[in-house]
Design a protein around this motif. Sequence first.
Motif, short mmCIF file in Angstrom:
data_model
loop_
_atom_site.label_atom_id
_atom_site.label_comp_id
_atom_site.label_asym_id
_atom_site.label_seq_id
_atom_site.Cartn_x
_atom_site.Cartn_y
_atom_site.Cartn_z
N ARG A 70 0.83 -1.20 0.02
CA ARG A 70 0.03 -0.10 0.11
C ARG A 70 0.83 1.17 -0.05
O ARG A 70 0.63 2.21 -0.64
CB ARG A 70 -0.83 -0.02 1.08
CG ARG A 70 -1.82 1.37 1.33
CD ARG A 70 -2.64 1.04 0.30
NE ARG A 70 -3.77 2.40 0.69
CZ ARG A 70 -4.24 3.15 -0.46
NH1 ARG A 70 -4.04 2.89 -1.53
NH2 ARG A 70 -5.01 4.03 -0.33
N ALA A 71 1.97 1.25 0.79
CA ALA A 71 2.83 2.31 0.76
C ALA A 71 3.56 2.61 -0.53
O ALA A 71 3.93 3.68 -0.85
CB ALA A 71 3.87 2.26 2.07
N SER A 72 3.92 1.43 -0.99
CA SER A 72 4.88 1.83 -2.26
C SER A 72 3.89 2.13 -3.48
O SER A 72 4.22 2.77 -4.22
CB SER A 72 5.42 0.34 -2.70
OG SER A 72 4.27 -0.58 -3.02
N ARG A 73 2.46 1.93 -3.35
CA ARG A 73 1.42 2.31 -4.39
C ARG A 73 1.25 3.77 -4.20
O ARG A 73 1.41 4.84 -5.03
CB ARG A 73 0.21 1.60 -4.41
CG ARG A 73 -0.88 2.09 -5.40
CD ARG A 73 -2.20 1.31 -5.19
NE ARG A 73 -3.15 1.61 -6.22
CZ ARG A 73 -3.73 2.67 -6.34
NH1 ARG A 73 -3.22 3.89 -6.09
NH2 ARG A 73 -4.56 2.94 -7.42
#
Length: 63
Positions: free
Chosen positions: A56-59
């Motif tokens: 989620r953070a990488s997106r």
Amino acid sequence: MEYTIKDMYKQSDLTIHTVRHYCDMGLVPNLMHDKNGSRIFDEESLHWLQGAKFLRASRAKQL
């Protein structure tokens, strides 16, 4: 070792709502429940939650 949802949100640094949401979406496979229907987590569950958090953070960084 078994953990409650309260333990999971503290260890994963996610909100309780997010932990429930990820579980309901099926992102935590092989999740067990006790006789009252409460979720029972283990170390593998924590790894799945941390993985979902990472993805989620990488997106979010791409947007």
